[in-house]
Design an enzyme around this catalytic site. Structure first.
Site, short mmCIF file in Angstrom:
data_model
loop_
_atom_site.label_atom_id
_atom_site.label_comp_id
_atom_site.label_asym_id
_atom_site.label_seq_id
_atom_site.Cartn_x
_atom_site.Cartn_y
_atom_site.Cartn_z
N ASN A 165 0.85 -0.95 -0.25
CA ASN A 165 0.26 0.10 0.11
C ASN A 165 1.21 1.39 0.11
OD1 ASN A 165 -2.14 1.41 0.21
ND2 ASN A 165 -2.39 1.54 2.28
N LYS A 177 0.06 4.90 -0.59
CA LYS A 177 -0.69 5.69 0.13
C LYS A 177 -0.34 6.60 -0.93
CE LYS A 177 -0.37 3.27 4.40
NZ LYS A 177 -0.55 3.81 6.01
N HIS A 235 -9.64 0.90 4.88
CA HIS A 235 -8.04 1.32 6.01
C HIS A 235 -8.74 2.64 6.89
CE1 HIS A 235 -4.72 2.94 6.10
NE2 HIS A 235 -4.18 1.05 6.36
N GLU A 249 -7.14 4.56 7.98
CA GLU A 249 -7.11 5.95 7.27
C GLU A 249 -8.37 6.72 6.60
OE1 GLU A 249 -2.70 5.89 7.53
OE2 GLU A 249 -3.41 5.22 5.39
N GLU A 305 -5.79 -4.39 10.56
CA GLU A 305 -4.42 -4.08 11.02
C GLU A 305 -4.59 -2.66 11.93
OE1 GLU A 305 -2.29 -2.04 7.12
OE2 GLU A 305 -4.15 -1.61 7.00
N GLY A 333 2.31 2.98 10.79
CA GLY A 333 2.56 4.05 11.29
C GLY A 333 3.75 4.63 12.14
N SER A 379 2.84 -2.10 10.51
CA SER A 379 4.84 -1.31 10.77
C SER A 379 5.40 -2.69 10.59
CB SER A 379 4.79 -1.50 12.62
OG SER A 379 4.67 0.56 12.76
#
Length: 278
Positions: free
Chosen positions: A34, A36, A121, A123, A190, A196, A235
Site C-alpha cells: 500500500n 498510500k 482502511h 485512514e 491492521e 505507521g 509496521s
C-alpha cells in the site's frame, strides 16, 4: 459460560475443517504493498526494476496498490516486467458513476486491469468512512469482479479497554452482511495503533486476533472461512515478517512504509514464503 461456548464452537469448526482437509498452505498467500500518497512515476519505475531484478515472483502472491495517478502506467510497466505481480487500488466509491468529484468507480479500476482494491482502511475510516460505506464498497467491488481487501482493526484505546474482538467482529459483521460470494474476499487485520507508528503487534497478539477473525468468518460463511486469506498489517518490516508468517492464521501482509523500498519489500515476500514452507 460465553467463553466455554466459544471454545466449543471453535473446536467443532476446527474438527470439521480438518476432516475436509483444509490446510494453511492451501490458502492464497499474499503480500500487498500500500503505497498510500507516495511514489512518482520515476520512483515507481526504479522500484519495479529493482524488485524484478531481485527475483521474479513465480506465483501471483504479490500485489502493488499505487496512487490513482500511477494505476495506468503501473499496469503498462507490469505487463512488460512481470506477469505475476497483481495491481490494486487503494479505494473506490460506493456509486457506479455520477457527480462525485475526486472519486473513482469500480468500473474505472477494472478498465485499468486492477484485480484488487483496499476497502475500509483505518485512514479512510478516520476521514469519515462508515461501516455502511465499507459494505457498499465491497458490493461494488464484487459486482465488477475485483478482490476486496477488507481492513479491520481497533484503536489503542479500544485495545486497552479489552474491546479488540468486539470492535473487529462488529466491523466484519457489518462489512459482510448479505454478501454471498466469499471467493474473492481478503481480510486484513491492521491494529490502528500499529499503523505507521513503528510499533507492531507481537506474533501471539496478532495470531489471537486472526484466530478470532476466522471464528467469526466461520459463523458468517461456514467452511468457506478456512479458504479466506487473513493478512496482518501494521509496521510490518523484514525483521518481524518471518516470525509473524509462522502463525497459523496469518496468511500474508498488507505493507505500508516498508513497501516503498524494493529491497525491504522483497525481503518480506521472501520471509513469507519461508514461513509457509516451514
Amino acid at each position: 459460560m460465553e467463553k466455554q461456548v466459544e471454545s466449543i464452537v471453535r473446536q467443532v469448526v476446527e474438527d470439521v475443517l480438518r476432516k475436509k482437509g483444509f490446510a494453511k498452505n492451501e490458502r492464497r498467500q499474499l503480500v500487498i504493498a500500500n503505497w498510500k500518497m507516495n511514489m512518482t512515476l520515476e520512483k515507481a519505475e526504479v522500484f519495479l526494476e529493482q524488485l524484478c531484478d531481485n527475483g521474479e515472483n513465480r506465483t501471483n502472491d504479490v500485489v502493488i496498490c499505487p496512487p490513482y495517478t500511477l494505476l495506468y502506467p503501473m499496469n503498462k510497466l507490469l505487463q512488460k516486467r512481470s506477469k505475476t505481480i497483481g495491481l490494486g487500488a487503494q479505494n473506490l466509491h460506493t456509486a457506479h458513476e455520477g457527480a462525485h468529484t475526486g472519486e473513482i468507480s469500480a468500473a474505472m479500476l477494472k478498465e485499468l486491469d486492477c484485480q484488487y482494491v483496499i476497502v475500509g482502511h483505518s485512514e479512510r475510516r478516520a476521514a469519515g468512512e462508515t461501516d455502511g460505506m465499507v459494505h457498499e464498497k465491497i458490493k461494488r467491488a464484487l459486482e465488477i469482479g475485483l478482490n476486496p481487501v477488507i481492513c479491520v482493526g481497533e484503536t489503542i484505546e479500544q485495545r486497552e479497554q479489552g474491546f479488540t474482538n468486539e470492535v473487529v467482529n462488529h466491523q466484519l459483521l457489518q462489512a459482510l452482511e448479505g454478501i454471498n460470494d466469499f471467493s474473492k474476499l481478503i481480510i486484513a487485520y491492521e491494529p490502528v495503533w500499529a499503523i505507521g507508528t513503528g510499533r507492531s503487534a507481537s506474533p501471539d497478539e496478532a495470531q489471537t486476533v486472526h484466530e478470532a477473525i476466522r471464528l467469526t468468518l466461520s459463523e458468517i460463511c461456514g467452511t468457506d472461512s478456512e479458504a479466506m486469506p487473513i493478512l496482518y498489517g501494521g509496521s510490518v518490516k523484514p525483521d518481524n515478517a518471518g516470525i509473524l508468517s509462522n502463525m497459523k492464521d496469518i496468511d500474508g501482509f498488507l505493507v505500508g512504509g516498508a513497501s516503498l523500498v524494493a529491497n525491504d519489500f522483497q525481503k518480506i515476500v521472501g520471509t513469507l514464503r519461508k514461513g509457509m514452507d516451514s
